[in-house]
Design an enzyme around this catalytic site. Structure first.
Site, mmCIF file in Angstrom:
data_model
loop_
_atom_site.group_PDB
_atom_site.id
_atom_site.type_symbol
_atom_site.label_atom_id
_atom_site.label_comp_id
_atom_site.label_asym_id
_atom_site.label_seq_id
_atom_site.Cartn_x
_atom_site.Cartn_y
_atom_site.Cartn_z
ATOM 1 N N LYS A 70 0.851 -1.194 0.000
ATOM 2 C CA LYS A 70 0.000 0.000 0.000
ATOM 3 C C LYS A 70 0.884 1.240 0.000
ATOM 4 O O LYS A 70 1.685 1.437 0.914
ATOM 5 C CB LYS A 70 -0.907 0.007 1.235
ATOM 6 C CG LYS A 70 -2.101 0.941 1.100
ATOM 7 C CD LYS A 70 -3.078 0.407 0.065
ATOM 8 C CE LYS A 70 -4.460 1.020 0.201
ATOM 9 N NZ LYS A 70 -5.410 0.438 -0.771
ATOM 10 N N THR A 90 -3.760 -5.053 0.608
ATOM 11 C CA THR A 90 -3.143 -3.744 0.827
ATOM 12 C C THR A 90 -4.023 -2.883 1.724
ATOM 13 O O THR A 90 -3.523 -2.020 2.443
ATOM 14 C CB THR A 90 -2.873 -3.035 -0.509
ATOM 15 O OG1 THR A 90 -4.100 -2.780 -1.180
ATOM 16 C CG2 THR A 90 -1.964 -3.877 -1.386
ATOM 17 N N HIS A 96 20.475 27.010 -11.843
ATOM 18 C CA HIS A 96 21.285 28.026 -12.500
ATOM 19 C C HIS A 96 20.711 29.432 -12.297
ATOM 20 O O HIS A 96 19.499 29.649 -12.417
ATOM 21 C CB HIS A 96 21.377 27.736 -13.994
ATOM 22 C CG HIS A 96 22.000 26.411 -14.312
ATOM 23 N ND1 HIS A 96 23.301 26.099 -14.012
ATOM 24 C CD2 HIS A 96 21.480 25.301 -14.908
ATOM 25 C CE1 HIS A 96 23.564 24.870 -14.403
ATOM 26 N NE2 HIS A 96 22.482 24.354 -14.947
#
Length: 286
Positions: free
Chosen positions: A12, A57, A241
């Site tokens: 899960k 799950t 940058h």
């Protein structure tokens, strides 16, 4: 040609849990995202559709909620170990449990029960348990840092496509993702996390950088030098940058004061710093 089932796991993912601990009028908040993955003697579910060895799950999700209630949530490494051990020890078919937890910070505003979401980094933990071995990897993501000077970049390789000019003074900015592997499973997790974070920041601030690679190494090295309980550090650092804006069309000189912050494309610097004598544990990171 023989066709066989390879490595597999299931679980899960991303059970979001907010645990409020009420100490009278003063409350404490833990906000975590928990992902569980189990593996073991479960070939039949793939090969024949037999679900006898499969813990749903949904049951894994409910276990997370129940353990948050029964045990509370302290350091996420401890909570991860608690869950991983539970699944391995309580289910005969489960040979290995992987638990990954992300923690979202909150700061108290005023009084005992008002909070504001911390806009800083996300703390992480990844726990493996099974086969008589356990590993804990702690870490963080989105630790955004910037040096407005003290960074250079020159002497690099050039080819026919190189347009980048060397510089001896630039902005160095990145969003650090760092993970560090512990030697054992009984550290003082909160203190260790704070110390590792402080070491990363101190090294970033204290390194006169000739490249982001050099800074990355110094950050990982400092964590290892200051914490005996950590044996390996992995870092991923995008180069955020900052380009000087051309102000000459407006009759102004830009003396390293005004920059354009570009979000993409960006350089991505990744590396590992480790105690060369520490035992390897490649599965700990996955």
């Amino acid at each position: 040609m023989a066709i066989v089932l390879g490595p597999n796991r299931y679980g899960k993912a991303e059970t979001r849990v907010v645990r409020v601990t009420r100490d009278g009028a003063t409350h404490r908040l833990k906000d975590v995202n928990v992902s569980v993955s189990l593996s073991g003697a479960m070939e039949d579910v793939h090969l024949t559709g037999d679900n006898a060895a499969v813990l749903p799950t949904d049951s894994q999700k409910n276990t997370v909620f129940a353990f948050a209630k029964r045990h509370g949530i302290g350091a996420i490494e401890d909570f991860g170990l608690l869950l991983a051990r539970h699944f391995v020890e309580s289910r005969p078919a489960v040979g290995h449990a992987r638990v990954e937890i992300h923690e979202y910070g909150w700061n108290r505003i005023a009084g005992g029960h008002s909070f504001v979401r911390d806009g800083g980094e996300v703390r992480t933990a990844l726990v493996h348990s099974g086969g008589g071995a356990e590993t804990v990897v702690s870490g963080l993501t989105d630790l955004v840092v910037l040096n407005s000077t003290g960074s250079e970049f020159h002497g690099f390789a050039r080819d026919e496509y190189t347009t980048l000019e060397p510089t001896d003074d630039r902005v160095l900015a990145t969003a650090v993702t760092a993970r560090w592997r512990h030697r054992g499973t009984d550290a003082a997790w909160d203190a260790s996390y704070r110390a590792a974070r402080d070491a990363l920041l101190a090294a970033f601030a204290g390194t006169h950088s000739l490249s982001l690679q050099q800074t990355l190494y110094q950050m990982g090295r400092r964590v290892l030098a200051e914490q005996d309980g950590i044996c390996e550090v992995r870092l991923s650092m995008p180069n955020k940058h900052h380009f000087l804006v051309d102000l000459e069309p407006f009759g102004m000189k830009n003396d390293n004061e005004v920059y354009f912050a570009a979000d993409r494309p960006y350089g991505l610097i990744e590396g590992t710093v480790l105690d060369d004598g520490a035992p390897a544990a490649p599965s700990a990171w996955n």
